[in-house]
Design an enzyme around this catalytic site. Structure first.
Site, PDB file in Angstrom:
ATOM      1  CB  SER A 102       4.615  -6.650  -8.160  1.00 12.13           C
ATOM      2  OG  SER A 102       5.082  -8.017  -7.796  1.00 12.13           O
ATOM      3  CE1 TYR A 154      -9.901   0.163  -2.236  1.00  9.77           C
ATOM      4  CE2 TYR A 154     -10.901   2.366  -1.547  1.00  9.77           C
ATOM      5  CZ  TYR A 154     -10.000   1.598  -1.848  1.00  9.77           C
ATOM      6  OH  TYR A 154      -8.547   1.957  -1.629  1.00  9.77           O
ATOM      7  CG  ASP A 213       1.942  -8.091  -6.949  1.00 11.98           C
ATOM      8  OD1 ASP A 213       1.785  -7.200  -6.266  1.00 11.98           O
ATOM      9  OD2 ASP A 213       1.250  -8.297  -7.810  1.00 11.98           O
ATOM     10  N   GLY A 265       3.316   0.291  -7.425  1.00  8.41           N
ATOM     11  CA  GLY A 265       2.606   1.220  -6.634  1.00  8.41           C
ATOM     12  C   GLY A 265       3.336   1.286  -5.296  1.00  8.41           C
ATOM     13  CB  ILE A 266       1.938   1.878  -1.919  1.00 10.54           C
ATOM     14  CG1 ILE A 266       1.148   3.145  -2.105  1.00 10.54           C
ATOM     15  CG2 ILE A 266       2.075   1.740  -0.486  1.00 10.54           C
ATOM     16  CD1 ILE A 266      -0.292   3.243  -1.379  1.00 10.54           C
ATOM     17  N   GLY A 317      -4.386  -4.866  -2.262  1.00 12.80           N
ATOM     18  CA  GLY A 317      -5.529  -4.352  -2.545  1.00 12.80           C
ATOM     19  C   GLY A 317      -6.143  -4.010  -3.684  1.00 12.80           C
TER      20      GLY A 317
END
Length: 282
Positions: A17, A167, A39, A19-20, A87
């Site tokens: 939904s 992360y 998403d 960004g990338i 992510g």
């Protein structure tokens, strides 16, 4: 490999939904594909998708429910590519980072791969934060040999003892997982690859500044020239997912404007690099 993936263009994209993930949807929905999206937010804007599934991928029960729903809605054997973009940054709680960035990726990949036809692909999204995965390869092999429940216990017991923040750990682990799954899928005609971006102009970039620090991010951007646009990462994902990449398997594709090449070949002056901020959220 048997059959061409171009004969079956049903795609499942997580983190779709913004960004990338949104850029991947826009790029792939423009071709002859049927795109299903996942998403935590509503369906991706400005893109026509076959169906959208709203789910919190940090909650194992929701991930399991999602896979059951997908199996009811879609003939999984018709899915030609699973693209795991979803992510979360290291500013989120460590257990959520571990779940979304690694365990959910592994769970979805195994659930779908068991039914996908030869010629299908899985593309995961890593990060250049994970470039040093080789320094902890034995740790990741030990972890990834466990089932999800065992892996969660392992993480609870050892997350403070590992040498990097959650992360970075999760992204190193997903790179290793991609390589391991490429071997796990031998003989099936399926391929699994991972794309690792550098900094990208997405809504998450400010959170990475919070995580790593402005000075460190700006130093990386100085050497790469600028932050990537989401579509520039989507180009690489598209190639691995449905492009002419049939003999690329288990590959870690870095897309960072050349920054990593500078680290490896020495034209990046690491002696004067600002120290990254260390973020560990309980």
């Amino acid at each position: 490999m048997a059959d061409s993936i171009n004969d079956r263009k049903t795609l499942l994209i997580s983190g779709a939904s913004s960004g990338i993930g949104h850029a991947v949807c826009k790029r792939l929905a423009s071709s002859e594909t049927q795109v299903f999206t996942v998403d935590i937010e509503c369906a991706p804007p400005d893109v026509e998708v076959a169906n959208h599934y709203q789910a919190d991928l940090s909650v194992p029960a929701e991930v399991e429910k999602l896979t059951r729903t997908i199996r009811n809605d879609i003939d999984i054997s018709s899915i030609s590519s699973l693209i795991n973009v979803a992510g979360i940054p290291g500013t989120k709680p460590a257990e959520q980072v571990f779940q979304v960035n690694l365990l959910t990726v592994r769970f979805l990949s195994r659930q779908l791969a068991a039914h996908m036809r030869p010629g299908g692909t899985i593309v995961n999204v890593g990060s250049i934060s994970g470039n040093n995965w080789g320094q902890r390869i034995d740790t990741y092999k030990e972890l990834l040999a466990l089932d999800d429940a065992g892996a969660r216990v392992w993480w609870q017991n050892k997350m403070k003892a590992v040498e990097v923040d959650p992360y970075t750990f999760s992204k190193e682990a997903v790179i290793v997982w991609t390589m391991l799954q490429a071997g796990e899928l031998r003989g099936t005609g399926l391929r699994c690859n991972v794309v690792s971006p550098g900094p990208v102009e997405t809504p998450l970039l400010p959170t990475f500044r919070d995580q790593i620090g402005d000075e460190r991010i700006d130093w990386v951007l100085h050497h790469s020239g600028r932050a990537a646009q989401p579509d520039e990462i989507a180009q690489a994902i598209e190639w691995l997912a449905i492009g002419e990449s049939s003999w690329v398997n288990g590959h870690h594709l870095v897309v960072d404007g050349g920054y990593t090449s500078g680290l490896l070949s020495g034209w990046v002056d690491t002696e004067n690099a600002p120290e990254p901020r260390v973020t560990f959220v309980d």
